[in-house]
Write an enzyme that holds these catalytic residues in place. Structure first.
Site, PDB file in Angstrom:
ATOM      1  N   LEU B 205      60.953  10.160  47.905  1.00  0.00           N
ATOM      2  CA  LEU B 205      59.774   9.298  47.951  1.00  0.00           C
ATOM      3  C   LEU B 205      58.624   9.833  47.096  1.00  0.00           C
ATOM      4  O   LEU B 205      58.172  10.956  47.273  1.00  0.00           O
ATOM      5  CB  LEU B 205      59.301   9.197  49.416  1.00  0.00           C
ATOM      6  CG  LEU B 205      58.060   8.358  49.668  1.00  0.00           C
ATOM      7  CD1 LEU B 205      58.316   6.911  49.314  1.00  0.00           C
ATOM      8  CD2 LEU B 205      57.641   8.501  51.113  1.00  0.00           C
ATOM      9  N   ASP B 206      58.136   9.018  46.201  1.00  0.00           N
ATOM     10  CA  ASP B 206      56.956   9.341  45.397  1.00  0.00           C
ATOM     11  C   ASP B 206      57.119  10.627  44.607  1.00  0.00           C
ATOM     12  O   ASP B 206      56.138  11.275  44.247  1.00  0.00           O
ATOM     13  CB  ASP B 206      55.702   9.455  46.281  1.00  0.00           C
ATOM     14  CG  ASP B 206      55.400   8.150  46.998  1.00  0.00           C
ATOM     15  OD1 ASP B 206      55.815   7.099  46.501  1.00  0.00           O
ATOM     16  OD2 ASP B 206      54.749   8.185  48.052  1.00  0.00           O
ATOM     17  N   ASP B 207      58.380  11.001  44.353  1.00  0.00           N
ATOM     18  CA  ASP B 207      58.587  12.289  43.714  1.00  0.00           C
ATOM     19  C   ASP B 207      59.239  12.169  42.339  1.00  0.00           C
ATOM     20  O   ASP B 207      59.679  13.151  41.765  1.00  0.00           O
ATOM     21  CB  ASP B 207      59.441  13.168  44.639  1.00  0.00           C
ATOM     22  CG  ASP B 207      59.263  14.633  44.318  1.00  0.00           C
ATOM     23  OD1 ASP B 207      58.136  14.998  43.923  1.00  0.00           O
ATOM     24  OD2 ASP B 207      60.237  15.391  44.427  1.00  0.00           O
TER      25      ASP B 207
END
Lengths: 263, 263, 263, 263
Positions: B205-207
């Protein structure tokens, strides 16, 4: 607000500038006044207190010229900037002493006739290291401690002695990249901007009230070393801005935040 | 570099623009060429491969006009901006369809004669929700999926079907404030700037690899709602910029980073 | 480009980094190479010249450590920043001397063991004033003259002696507010941002090739004096950046513009 | 200030937010109040007037929802942004009509059910062209005229009909590059940043009170066309911000400047 205006009028004080902020959710009211007039500070404080709720906190007549102690490690850019501003009367504070856990920044400090104290962290416990710093600081009167790229983590106990009066520059856009080696973390993550954050120091590492933040764009071609160098430009700039805001009594702290009345 | 220049010369290709980046630490070399000439793309690819190391990755003759599918939830600002650019031929891509897990953005989409598919996430498993999306997407040919404020977290399995081709806008300055409610987190933390990040989506996530980031100053007087509104301005702006960079074939991904040859 | 790459390969030089820019309209080609290897600079120059058109201009092996003379008037911020960087080896140049038309900046200069020459402009013609400066400069070897808030206008004749080698910081966002008192002009006009511009000096006042520019927001509450103070922050910052770009040989001048290969 | 606070208290009004600015040099005082309570607007106005100097100018109870007429030429980006915000209720104004001197923007306008009037400037005098616009405008009630990249210069006579109520977006960082072709001028000058300025229109071309300004970095590789495209991003952004400030009644005009109480 009407009450305060009335108090000032009754006290024969003229309001030069006034900024206020109402935090509706928390039912808190912040106001900053620049006033001129003849009644004494203590009389004024009493008059305001009489007019306002019991839990009002007032700072009257803050000293226009703050005194600071600066803690450093090896990097010159923040300290140098502070020393220059101090020398030319542009800091709104006077530097009383510099404490370094390395000797590197002694010559630049002494060039400006500021006492430099070398206190090594080596071969001693953190407690002992911090006691040495505290003992040295006791020789000076000061309002704020400025951590100008001081690379040792201070214990909650040390910090508790100087509540709300320690200002740090952290070399990242907090809360991103808390802790050590933020530029290495930033490089690893591949961000397109790096940042710097000036904040008050509280017990939790890099978690105190933020005063000022700044960023600078980077790209894939910037190495960690490039980022370190670029970062220096905004570190010294954002620290200088934060110090100015604090020294001009424009910053109020509540919860873990700052209210800042800039101009 | 000399090798590539020679291949181009031998192939009768004229180099219009060239940008390169050497990652010395990892011994990796990136180059972007704009060329003109008559030899076929496949001949050119073979000639380059023959001249370069075996592990070279080449993209020749990328399609100048990308096709995209857009996933949205309720907020109009990013989708509206994309639809406008698409309508006026300024997107360097063509929008093939919009999928929303709410009906709210159907009218604006259909105004621009783009098919809108409503796929609710309610009363079904995430797996089933994602299968519905995949089934709908199968009706279209597209190069990229753009998450234009799509507020559901996609599973690694879904993502694995579209490797390197999903672009997301996250409403924070990553890696600060990962996950839900970044503006609430930002307000809570008392930051002095908020940000937005456009990135490729990977399993974490969001990485994923960051393409573009932007910030906007805030102060103590900004409520969470103010931050949400201010944030919209940079969200749509940074997403638009990221899309342009990707659609102009200026972005290369490696490890978890991007190399971007801007101009 | 292929030709240059070939020359480097033939000369046994390894290209570390390369940036190029083609001005299609004017049919001009700019290239910056960082190379390593053993052939002599003169051999390399000859080899390049042989391979390229007759009107090629080449700078080979620029001195990695430039020498500068600094001209100042009364303001300390740019000079102080330069002296600090110089002292800590972060300027990529060495300051050979400082010339001031006031005595004010002598102490700070001498603190850093740099010779300071006071040359008053009073009670003499501009020609005589400039001759005094030139005579003093003749005692030094230097590559660039830096006007670090030198508030006298230099004559075309003076400038012609140091073609392309005088760098000035102007306290406005050029071409807005050319000439004297730009902050007063900015305040009068009610702008919402003020700027600073570092540029090479040519015969026309404030009209030389721009190297770097920066801005800072202002509002209605900023007085001229506030603007002057805010402006200092970007003046020293933008001058520092321009000097770094020039001293790293990243700046090429043509017509009245600069081509800058940043990283 | 005390007087105003007292008037509000006497009128049973509660002050929600208050911002003030004292121009000491000109002895002028500006104040913006958000208040709540029951007394009528006219009663309030009378009470304030009674308490304040005779030359006080008061705007009480401004309409929360402004109405605007938009003038355009060919470029879609500012108009499109306004239409989107208007459609989603995010403009704090309602668009009553769009007038274009080309037909190009009719379809996008009519998609949003806004009347579009084509008024050509061709084959007629400026006076006649402006009369046609005025006649069309007479069919609508509106508070402001927004020039959203309207590329014809309006006569002082036309402007005088709509004093202080015409907002323009100029595609440069005023006062740099006044007049036509600012990007061409910027490219020619070799600036490192381009800007956009939203301002009220007065009789002198591009010389009215500035509301908001923004910049974006450029470099030697940007052609005039690149600058035009980059500029569009800040033009629409800065115009949107200016409109929000004006429509929220945060902007006061005096002399040729604006006082803006942002938050």
């Amino acid at each position: 607000m009407a009450d305060i205006a009335r108090v000032m009028a009754d006290a024969g004080r003229n309001i030069i500038s006034m900024r206020e902020f109402v935090n509706v959710d928390e039912n808190r009211f912040f106001i900053r006044l620049e006033i001129e007039g003849n009644s004494s500070a203590e009389e004024l404080r009493q008059a305001i207190l009489a007019a306002l709720p019991a839990d009002t906190e007032i700072v009257v007549n803050p000293s226009p010229q703050k005194r600071i102690a600066v803690l450093v490690t090896k990097e010159y850019h923040c300290l140098g900037d502070i020393l220059l501003r101090n020398y030319f009367g542009a800091l709104q504070a006077s530097v009383r002493c510099v404490i370094g856990n390395h000797e590197i920044l002694r010559p630049i400090t002494e060039k400006f006739d500021i006492p430099f104290h070398f206190i090594s962290h080596e071969n001693k416990t953190k407690r002992s290291f911090e006691e040495d710093i505290q003992n040295t600081l006791q020789g000076y009167e000061f309002d704020y401690i400025v951590l100008a790229k001081f690379m040792r983590i201070l214990s909650p106990e040390f910090i508790s002695h100087f509540q709300k009066n320690i200002i740090n520059i952290h070399h990242s856009f907090l809360p991103a990249f808390i802790g050590a080696h933020p530029y290495r973390q930033a490089h690893e993550r591949g961000v397109k901007m790096i940042g710097a954050t000036a904040h008050f120091v509280t017990n939790d590492l890099d978690d105190g009230p933020i005063i000022s933040q700044q960023i600078i764009p980077v790209n894939h071609a910037h190495t960690v070393k490039d980022m370190v160098n670029l970062g220096k430009e905004i570190e010294k700039s954002v620290l200088a801005k934060a110090l100015q805001l604090v020294f001009e009594d424009r910053v109020m702290v509540y919860d873990n935040k700052t209210v800042i009345f800039e101009n």
